[in-house]
Design a protein around this motif. Structure first.
Motif, PDB file in Angstrom:
ATOM      1  N   GLU A 235     -15.843  78.595  -2.250  1.00 12.92           N
ATOM      2  CA  GLU A 235     -15.047  79.399  -1.317  1.00 12.92           C
ATOM      3  C   GLU A 235     -15.413  80.884  -1.374  1.00 12.92           C
ATOM      4  OE1 GLU A 235     -12.847  75.671  -2.207  1.00 12.92           O
ATOM      5  OE2 GLU A 235     -13.857  77.197  -3.417  1.00 12.92           O
ATOM      6  N   MET A 236     -15.954  81.313  -2.505  1.00 14.12           N
ATOM      7  CA  MET A 236     -16.340  82.722  -2.669  1.00 14.12           C
ATOM      8  C   MET A 236     -17.860  82.877  -2.616  1.00 14.12           C
ATOM      9  SD  MET A 236     -13.484  84.437  -3.041  1.00 14.12           S
ATOM     10  CE  MET A 236     -13.428  85.847  -4.156  1.00 14.12           C
ATOM     11  N   GLY A 237     -18.515  81.919  -2.010  1.00 19.85           N
ATOM     12  CA  GLY A 237     -19.966  81.888  -2.005  1.00 19.85           C
ATOM     13  C   GLY A 237     -20.645  83.012  -1.251  1.00 19.85           C
ATOM     14  N   TRP A 238     -19.901  83.749  -0.425  1.00 17.97           N
ATOM     15  CA  TRP A 238     -20.506  84.853   0.308  1.00 17.97           C
ATOM     16  C   TRP A 238     -20.048  86.205  -0.239  1.00 17.97           C
ATOM     17  CZ3 TRP A 238     -24.836  84.796   2.406  1.00 17.97           C
ATOM     18  CH2 TRP A 238     -25.232  85.678   3.422  1.00 17.97           C
ATOM     19  N   VAL A 239     -19.384  86.167  -1.393  1.00 21.25           N
ATOM     20  CA  VAL A 239     -18.942  87.394  -2.056  1.00 21.25           C
ATOM     21  C   VAL A 239     -19.970  87.747  -3.126  1.00 21.25           C
ATOM     22  CG1 VAL A 239     -17.138  88.469  -3.442  1.00 21.25           C
ATOM     23  CG2 VAL A 239     -16.518  86.876  -1.610  1.00 21.25           C
ATOM     24  N   ASN A 240     -20.556  88.910  -3.019  1.00 20.42           N
ATOM     25  CA  ASN A 240     -21.638  89.283  -3.919  1.00 20.42           C
ATOM     26  C   ASN A 240     -21.663  90.804  -4.107  1.00 20.42           C
ATOM     27  OD1 ASN A 240     -23.872  88.787  -5.564  1.00 20.42           O
ATOM     28  ND2 ASN A 240     -25.332  88.912  -3.870  1.00 20.42           N
ATOM     29  N   ALA A 241     -21.981  91.225  -5.331  1.00 21.35           N
ATOM     30  CA  ALA A 241     -22.130  92.642  -5.674  1.00 21.35           C
ATOM     31  C   ALA A 241     -20.826  93.425  -5.503  1.00 21.35           C
ATOM     32  CB  ALA A 241     -23.235  93.289  -4.832  1.00 21.35           C
ATOM     33  N   GLN A 242     -19.695  92.769  -5.726  1.00 20.55           N
ATOM     34  CA  GLN A 242     -18.409  93.403  -5.492  1.00 20.55           C
ATOM     35  C   GLN A 242     -17.661  93.713  -6.790  1.00 20.55           C
ATOM     36  OE1 GLN A 242     -17.505  94.310  -2.250  1.00 20.55           O
ATOM     37  NE2 GLN A 242     -19.647  93.678  -2.081  1.00 20.55           N
ATOM     38  N   ARG A 243     -16.889  94.792  -6.750  1.00 24.46           N
ATOM     39  CA  ARG A 243     -15.915  95.093  -7.792  1.00 24.46           C
ATOM     40  C   ARG A 243     -14.551  94.655  -7.264  1.00 24.46           C
ATOM     41  NH1 ARG A 243     -11.798  98.716  -8.818  1.00 24.46           N
ATOM     42  NH2 ARG A 243     -11.608  99.468 -10.985  1.00 24.46           N
ATOM     43  N   ILE A 244     -13.963  93.647  -7.864  1.00 25.61           N
ATOM     44  CA  ILE A 244     -12.678  93.124  -7.426  1.00 25.61           C
ATOM     45  C   ILE A 244     -11.626  93.547  -8.438  1.00 25.61           C
ATOM     46  CG2 ILE A 244     -11.334  91.056  -6.895  1.00 25.61           C
ATOM     47  CD1 ILE A 244     -13.982  89.738  -6.077  1.00 25.61           C
ATOM     48  N   GLU A 245     -10.762  94.460  -8.032  1.00 28.53           N
ATOM     49  CA  GLU A 245      -9.715  94.917  -8.941  1.00 28.53           C
ATOM     50  C   GLU A 245      -8.508  94.004  -8.863  1.00 28.53           C
ATOM     51  OE1 GLU A 245      -6.776  98.720  -9.365  1.00 28.53           O
ATOM     52  OE2 GLU A 245      -8.942  99.155  -9.296  1.00 28.53           O
ATOM     53  N   ALA A 246      -8.032  93.562 -10.010  1.00 25.80           N
ATOM     54  CA  ALA A 246      -6.839  92.730 -10.101  1.00 25.80           C
ATOM     55  C   ALA A 246      -5.832  93.473 -10.967  1.00 25.80           C
ATOM     56  CB  ALA A 246      -7.172  91.367 -10.697  1.00 25.80           C
ATOM     57  N   SER A 247      -5.087  94.373 -10.348  1.00 30.98           N
ATOM     58  CA  SER A 247      -4.191  95.259 -11.091  1.00 30.98           C
ATOM     59  C   SER A 247      -2.775  95.260 -10.550  1.00 30.98           C
ATOM     60  CB  SER A 247      -4.728  96.693 -11.054  1.00 30.98           C
ATOM     61  OG  SER A 247      -4.637  97.238  -9.752  1.00 30.98           O
ATOM     62  N   GLY A 248      -2.507  94.456  -9.534  1.00 31.01           N
ATOM     63  CA  GLY A 248      -1.181  94.460  -8.943  1.00 31.01           C
ATOM     64  C   GLY A 248      -0.900  95.718  -8.127  1.00 31.01           C
ATOM     65  N   GLY A 249      -1.937  96.516  -7.885  1.00 33.03           N
ATOM     66  CA  GLY A 249      -1.765  97.776  -7.173  1.00 33.03           C
ATOM     67  C   GLY A 249      -1.317  98.878  -8.107  1.00 33.03           C
ATOM     68  N   MET A 250      -2.143  99.135  -9.132  1.00 37.98           N
ATOM     69  CA  MET A 250      -1.783 100.136 -10.141  1.00 37.98           C
ATOM     70  C   MET A 250      -2.286 101.522  -9.736  1.00 37.98           C
ATOM     71  SD  MET A 250      -2.511  99.848 -14.230  1.00 37.98           S
ATOM     72  CE  MET A 250      -1.908 101.069 -15.381  1.00 37.98           C
ATOM     73  N   ASN A 251      -1.425 102.516  -9.922  1.00 40.71           N
ATOM     74  CA  ASN A 251      -1.786 103.910  -9.643  1.00 40.71           C
ATOM     75  C   ASN A 251      -2.349 104.110  -8.239  1.00 40.71           C
ATOM     76  OD1 ASN A 251      -0.985 105.004 -12.133  1.00 40.71           O
ATOM     77  ND2 ASN A 251      -2.929 104.440 -13.079  1.00 40.71           N
ATOM     78  N   LEU A 252      -1.658 103.581  -7.247  1.00 42.71           N
ATOM     79  CA  LEU A 252      -2.099 103.735  -5.868  1.00 42.71           C
ATOM     80  C   LEU A 252      -1.817 105.150  -5.364  1.00 42.71           C
ATOM     81  CD1 LEU A 252      -0.963 100.335  -4.379  1.00 42.71           C
ATOM     82  CD2 LEU A 252      -3.247 101.001  -5.130  1.00 42.71           C
TER      83      LEU A 252
END
Length: 252
Positions: A235-252
């Protein structure tokens, strides 16, 4: 259909453990590495195997580059003995630790220990494993939310992770002709044993950090493992060279 295999470094506890379990739930067999917590790593293996997948645990000092040749040899032996093959499909570079020290008090010894595990070790372990990584597979590097927002005491650690994010893009570029996707996951504040486990034990600190997270709470390991595992799925086969932040929306 050929069973896929993922190698998760630092998979005996914390985010590595959760990532390993999440990968297994997706039908991927898992090899976890541990530094010293062998019993904890074996417990992860037993839990994965209880769920119907194959698993194994191997000792690895992620900061001792001179040991990598021996580790790769041991890994290929386990792969051939348990899976009758010599390759893996996914590499999750998760192993790490934290040192909280201001910029002006950080010692060369602290700097080098962080560098060896969080950047130099990742660089050269990945290099050693490339011949044993299947085409059309994937690499997931663990970064940190601290590369986006600064917090006192983590200048050296965050700088290493910033280097990992740049390396992620270069690996994606250079390995693209093999169909290998490379991405980075950047967790925010997570309640694990990392950095002394203060987010697990200190409610005052938890409350303070929760106040700057859009979703209103500190993250848990369960919030990260699924993100890592998803990057090892079609399902994520076209996602490449990415920084994916999983922080719950910290310090927005």
């Amino acid at each position: 259909m050929v069973t896929q295999i993922a190698l998760v470094t630092g998979g005996s506890r914390g985010l590595g453990r959760n990532s390993a379990l999440a990968l297994a739930k997706k039908g991927i067999d898992v090899i976890v590495t541990y530094h010293s917590k062998r019993e904890e790593a074996e417990a992860v293996v037993q839990q994965i195997e209880a769920g119907g997948r194959k698993a194994a645990a191997l000792q690895l000092d992620a900061g001792l580059i001179s040991s990598f040749d021996g580790f790769v040899q041991e890994l290929t032996g386990v792969l051939r003995g348990k899976w009758d093959r010599g390759t893996i499909d996914y590499l999750v570079n998760n192993a790490g630790f934290g040192i909280g020290a201001s910029f002006e008090t950080t010692t060369e010894e602290q700097f080098d220990s962080l560098m060896n595990v969080h950047f130099k070790g990742v660089f050269f372990l990945t290099q050693k494993l490339l011949p044993h990584l299947e085409d059309n597979g994937g690499i997931v590097n663990l970064s940190t939310g601290l590369t986006r927002f600064a917090s006192n005491g983590y200048s050296a650690y965050a700088a290493m992770k910033g280097a990992i994010e740049v390396l992620t893009k270069y690996l994606a570029k250079e390995l693209g002709d093999r169909g290998i996707r490379v991405n980075a996951v950047a967790p925010g504040a997570i309640a694990t044993d990392f950095g002394g486990g203060v987010l697990k034990s200190n409610q005052t600190v938890r409350d303070q950090i929760s106040s700057v997270i859009a979703l209103g709470r500190v993250g848990e390991a369960d919030d990260i493992g699924g993100v890592v595992a998803s990057l090892c799925s079609p399902e994520m086969g076209w996602v490449n060279a990415q920084r994916i932040e999983a922080s719950g929306g910290m310090n927005l």
